[in-house]
Write a protein that holds these residues in place. Structure first.
Motif, mmCIF file in Angstrom:
data_model
loop_
_atom_site.group_PDB
_atom_site.id
_atom_site.type_symbol
_atom_site.label_atom_id
_atom_site.label_comp_id
_atom_site.label_asym_id
_atom_site.label_seq_id
_atom_site.Cartn_x
_atom_site.Cartn_y
_atom_site.Cartn_z
ATOM 1 N N SER A 27 70.261 116.229 -71.055
ATOM 2 C CA SER A 27 69.767 117.274 -70.174
ATOM 3 C C SER A 27 68.340 116.973 -69.756
ATOM 4 O O SER A 27 67.622 116.224 -70.396
ATOM 5 C CB SER A 27 69.844 118.625 -70.873
ATOM 6 O OG SER A 27 69.103 118.586 -72.069
ATOM 7 N N LEU A 28 67.939 117.601 -68.663
ATOM 8 C CA LEU A 28 66.620 117.380 -68.090
ATOM 9 C C LEU A 28 65.969 118.715 -67.768
ATOM 10 O O LEU A 28 66.652 119.673 -67.408
ATOM 11 C CB LEU A 28 66.730 116.577 -66.787
ATOM 12 C CG LEU A 28 67.135 115.111 -66.883
ATOM 13 C CD1 LEU A 28 67.460 114.589 -65.488
ATOM 14 C CD2 LEU A 28 66.009 114.301 -67.493
ATOM 15 N N ARG A 29 64.665 118.752 -67.885
ATOM 16 C CA ARG A 29 63.920 119.900 -67.405
ATOM 17 C C ARG A 29 63.501 119.709 -65.963
ATOM 18 O O ARG A 29 63.196 120.653 -65.257
ATOM 19 C CB ARG A 29 62.682 120.140 -68.281
ATOM 20 C CG ARG A 29 63.026 120.653 -69.658
ATOM 21 C CD ARG A 29 61.813 120.691 -70.562
ATOM 22 N NE ARG A 29 61.404 119.354 -70.957
ATOM 23 C CZ ARG A 29 60.253 118.788 -70.609
ATOM 24 N NH1 ARG A 29 59.410 119.430 -69.851
ATOM 25 N NH2 ARG A 29 59.953 117.583 -71.021
ATOM 26 N N GLU A 30 63.477 118.436 -65.505
ATOM 27 C CA GLU A 30 63.001 118.140 -64.167
ATOM 28 C C GLU A 30 64.151 117.687 -63.260
ATOM 29 O O GLU A 30 65.101 117.072 -63.702
ATOM 30 C CB GLU A 30 61.918 117.063 -64.199
ATOM 31 C CG GLU A 30 62.389 115.675 -64.597
ATOM 32 C CD GLU A 30 62.359 115.398 -66.084
ATOM 33 O OE1 GLU A 30 62.368 114.208 -66.456
ATOM 34 O OE2 GLU A 30 62.362 116.359 -66.868
ATOM 35 N N ALA A 31 64.031 118.033 -61.991
ATOM 36 C CA ALA A 31 64.987 117.600 -60.979
ATOM 37 C C ALA A 31 64.255 117.472 -59.654
ATOM 38 O O ALA A 31 63.236 118.123 -59.429
ATOM 39 C CB ALA A 31 66.141 118.589 -60.848
ATOM 40 N N LEU A 32 64.782 116.641 -58.777
ATOM 41 C CA LEU A 32 64.200 116.507 -57.444
ATOM 42 C C LEU A 32 64.862 117.530 -56.526
ATOM 43 O O LEU A 32 66.085 117.582 -56.417
ATOM 44 C CB LEU A 32 64.409 115.094 -56.903
ATOM 45 C CG LEU A 32 63.656 114.746 -55.615
ATOM 46 C CD1 LEU A 32 62.152 114.752 -55.864
ATOM 47 C CD2 LEU A 32 64.101 113.400 -55.087
ATOM 48 N N HIS A 33 64.049 118.380 -55.908
ATOM 49 C CA HIS A 33 64.547 119.400 -54.978
ATOM 50 C C HIS A 33 64.718 118.734 -53.616
ATOM 51 O O HIS A 33 63.740 118.308 -53.002
ATOM 52 C CB HIS A 33 63.542 120.556 -54.906
ATOM 53 C CG HIS A 33 64.100 121.810 -54.329
ATOM 54 N ND1 HIS A 33 64.510 121.896 -53.025
ATOM 55 C CD2 HIS A 33 64.332 123.045 -54.881
ATOM 56 C CE1 HIS A 33 64.956 123.117 -52.777
ATOM 57 N NE2 HIS A 33 64.860 123.835 -53.900
ATOM 58 N N VAL A 34 65.957 118.642 -53.127
ATOM 59 C CA VAL A 34 66.223 117.857 -51.919
ATOM 60 C C VAL A 34 65.619 118.476 -50.664
ATOM 61 O O VAL A 34 65.358 117.774 -49.687
ATOM 62 C CB VAL A 34 67.743 117.663 -51.715
ATOM 63 C CG1 VAL A 34 68.337 116.878 -52.873
ATOM 64 C CG2 VAL A 34 68.459 118.993 -51.541
ATOM 65 N N ASN A 35 65.380 119.785 -50.669
ATOM 66 C CA ASN A 35 64.866 120.442 -49.469
ATOM 67 C C ASN A 35 63.408 120.095 -49.179
ATOM 68 O O ASN A 35 63.004 120.004 -48.024
ATOM 69 C CB ASN A 35 65.013 121.957 -49.580
ATOM 70 C CG ASN A 35 66.471 122.390 -49.591
ATOM 71 O OD1 ASN A 35 67.352 121.651 -49.154
ATOM 72 N ND2 ASN A 35 66.733 123.580 -50.103
ATOM 73 N N ASN A 36 62.622 119.933 -50.235
ATOM 74 C CA ASN A 36 61.201 119.627 -50.013
ATOM 75 C C ASN A 36 60.753 118.336 -50.686
ATOM 76 O O ASN A 36 59.576 117.998 -50.655
ATOM 77 C CB ASN A 36 60.318 120.782 -50.489
ATOM 78 C CG ASN A 36 60.614 121.167 -51.932
ATOM 79 O OD1 ASN A 36 61.132 120.366 -52.712
ATOM 80 N ND2 ASN A 36 60.289 122.402 -52.298
ATOM 81 N N GLN A 37 61.710 117.623 -51.322
ATOM 82 C CA GLN A 37 61.401 116.351 -51.969
ATOM 83 C C GLN A 37 60.301 116.477 -53.010
ATOM 84 O O GLN A 37 59.467 115.585 -53.173
ATOM 85 C CB GLN A 37 61.026 115.295 -50.925
ATOM 86 C CG GLN A 37 62.177 114.871 -50.034
ATOM 87 C CD GLN A 37 63.330 114.265 -50.830
ATOM 88 O OE1 GLN A 37 63.166 113.263 -51.515
ATOM 89 N NE2 GLN A 37 64.504 114.876 -50.738
#
Length: 202
Positions: A27-37
């Motif tokens: 699992s991860l706490r971080e992810a890349l938000h595709v809408n604002n990169q």
């Protein structure tokens, strides 16, 4: 919401449970938000409706792995808190390394007092402002910096060519002084080998 820009870092620190390993995957706490990169850190204080909203957004492909760009889902539970997970099987190798750094950081900080995240938030905010004003200053949280493995500082700071590892201690007592002193020396030796300057606040 807590966002970390690729170029500018924005954090609001809360006390987070960093134990994010679960059976059948990582699992991860971080992810890349595709809408604002931007790199997005999932908050741990979400309401049930906010968690459902995150899950729906994830199902639409809003969150992807910042390392392999695979689609991520959102999970939540009483033990692991809120986190991101790869859709199929175990995560990619970089996400496993990120999870390992998170677990190591949590182990290092397990004895700190509740004041620690408050102090860290104030210190990081100040450095973040400076990093946005001056191009030669960059800062990040230690567990997101791949430079560190054996010891994970609270903040990774770079000024020109000099790199600093900033660690905050809030649990120093007379009974623990000797043990802490030995640990500090080990950390200083480790950072010295990495040509990193250690700064610590007691």
């Amino acid at each position: 919401m807590i966002y970390i820009s690729n170029n500018e870092t924005f954090f609001k620190i809360t006390r987070i449970n960093y134990k994010y390993h679960f059976i059948g995957g990582f699992s991860l706490r971080e992810a890349l938000h595709v809408n604002n990169q931007q790199l997005y850190i999932i908050p741990q204080d979400l309401t049930n409706s906010q968690i459902e909203n995150h899950k729906q957004n994830a199902n639409k492909g809003t969150f992807i792995c910042p390392y392999c760009e695979a689609k991520l889902k959102v999970r939540s539970g009483p033990v692991l808190g809120n986190y991101f997970a790869h859709l199929h099987g175990e995560g990619c190798e970089p996400s496993k390394q990120s999870e390992a750094r998170s677990k190591k950081y949590e182990k290092l900080k397990k004895d700190d007092t509740p004041r620690h995240p408050q102090i860290l938030a104030m210190m990081f905010d100040e450095l973040d402002v400076l990093s946005r004003v001056y191009d030669h200053i960059t800062c990040n949280h230690g567990y997101l910096d791949t430079t560190f493995s054996t010891y994970i500082p609270d903040i990774s700071l770079q000024i020109h060519e000099h790199k600093y590892a900033i660690t905050i201690f809030t649990n120093i007592t007379s009974a623990s002084d000797a043990t802490k002193a030995k640990n500090l020396q080990k950390q200083r030796d480790y950072y010295a080998k990495c040509t990193i300057i250690m700064l610590y606040f007691l």
